[in-house]
Design an enzyme around this catalytic site. Structure first.
Site, PDB file in Angstrom:
ATOM      1  N   CYS A   1       0.812  -1.216   0.000  1.00 57.13           N
ATOM      2  CA  CYS A   1       0.000   0.000   0.000  1.00 57.13           C
ATOM      3  C   CYS A   1       0.849   1.273   0.000  1.00 57.13           C
ATOM      4  CB  CYS A   1      -0.987  -0.006   1.166  1.00 57.13           C
ATOM      5  SG  CYS A   1      -0.232  -0.031   2.821  1.00 57.13           S
TER       6      CYS A   1
ATOM      7  N   HIS B   1      -2.538   0.802   6.991  1.00 56.59           N
ATOM      8  CA  HIS B   1      -2.910   0.748   5.570  1.00 56.59           C
ATOM      9  C   HIS B   1      -3.139   2.165   5.049  1.00 56.59           C
ATOM     10  CE1 HIS B   1      -4.216  -1.084   1.885  1.00 56.59           C
ATOM     11  NE2 HIS B   1      -5.326  -0.369   1.900  1.00 56.59           N
TER      12      HIS B   1
ATOM     13  N   HIS C   1      -5.865   1.466  -4.105  1.00 56.81           N
ATOM     14  CA  HIS C   1      -4.910   0.970  -3.110  1.00 56.81           C
ATOM     15  C   HIS C   1      -4.439  -0.424  -3.476  1.00 56.81           C
ATOM     16  CE1 HIS C   1      -7.881  -1.509  -0.504  1.00 56.81           C
ATOM     17  NE2 HIS C   1      -8.471  -1.222  -1.632  1.00 56.81           N
TER      18      HIS C   1
END
Length: 181
Positions: free
Chosen positions: A67, A115, A127
């Protein structure tokens, strides 16, 4: 040559500069083309172009992205340096963005800064989710809302310029018949 300048031919008039005649809509089109693409848009285009690339833990290349690696490379492509990890990326910006104020290009952080994604359009983010998945765009779910920690805007000036550009695009063409340049 005779005295008093007799016999000198008058200078030929210089060629006038070429002129271009534009209509109001053409003037508006030229104005729109002169607006540079903001960094957040370059970064978003980069991230969206990577859809389908596999998630790779620690990845930050065409072979795969995690990510934060995806965000790092996307903004790097736009000329903005980000730190490597999601937590560092969040901490690199003092101004935080609230959920209700999210704009495309904003980095959104979830799950105790574990994240990060990028807002792609209202209600969506791009993402690289987790092992076994690929870079993708997905709707911001209620679960994401509950896991939301905060957001940052790596290109605040670009967001402002884009708002001005959007207003220019929505405005009618200049009220003129023609302009000669």
């Amino acid at each position: 040559m005779a005295a008093g300048g007799a016999g000198l031919a008058p200078a030929a008039p210089a060629d006038p500069a070429p002129s271009v005649t534009l209509t109001g809509p053409q003037v508006k089109q030229v104005q729109e083309q002169r607006v540079p693409k903001p960094a957040w848009k370059v970064a978003l285009d980069y991230a969206m172009d990577k859809r389908g690339t596999p998630y790779v833990w620690g990845g930050a290349s065409e072979r795969g992205y995690d990510c934060s690696g995806l965000m790092l490379r996307a903004y790097e492509d736009a000329g903005i340096e980000l730190p490597r990890t999601a937590a560092e990326q969040y901490g690199a910006f003092s101004r935080k963005i609230a959920w209700k104020d999210l704009k495309p290009g904003d980095l959104v952080f979830f799950s105790n800064l574990g994240h990060v994604g990028m807002i792609s359009k209202p209600g969506f983010m791009v993402h690289s989710p987790h092992t076994g998945d690929v870079v993708k765009e997905e709707r911001l779910s209620q679960w994401r809302r509950q896991a939301f920690v905060g957001a940052v805007r790596p290109d605040p000036k670009g967001v402002k310029r884009w708002a001005d550009y959007t207003a220019l695009r929505k405005a009618p063409a200049p009220a003129m018949l023609t302009a000669t340049l």
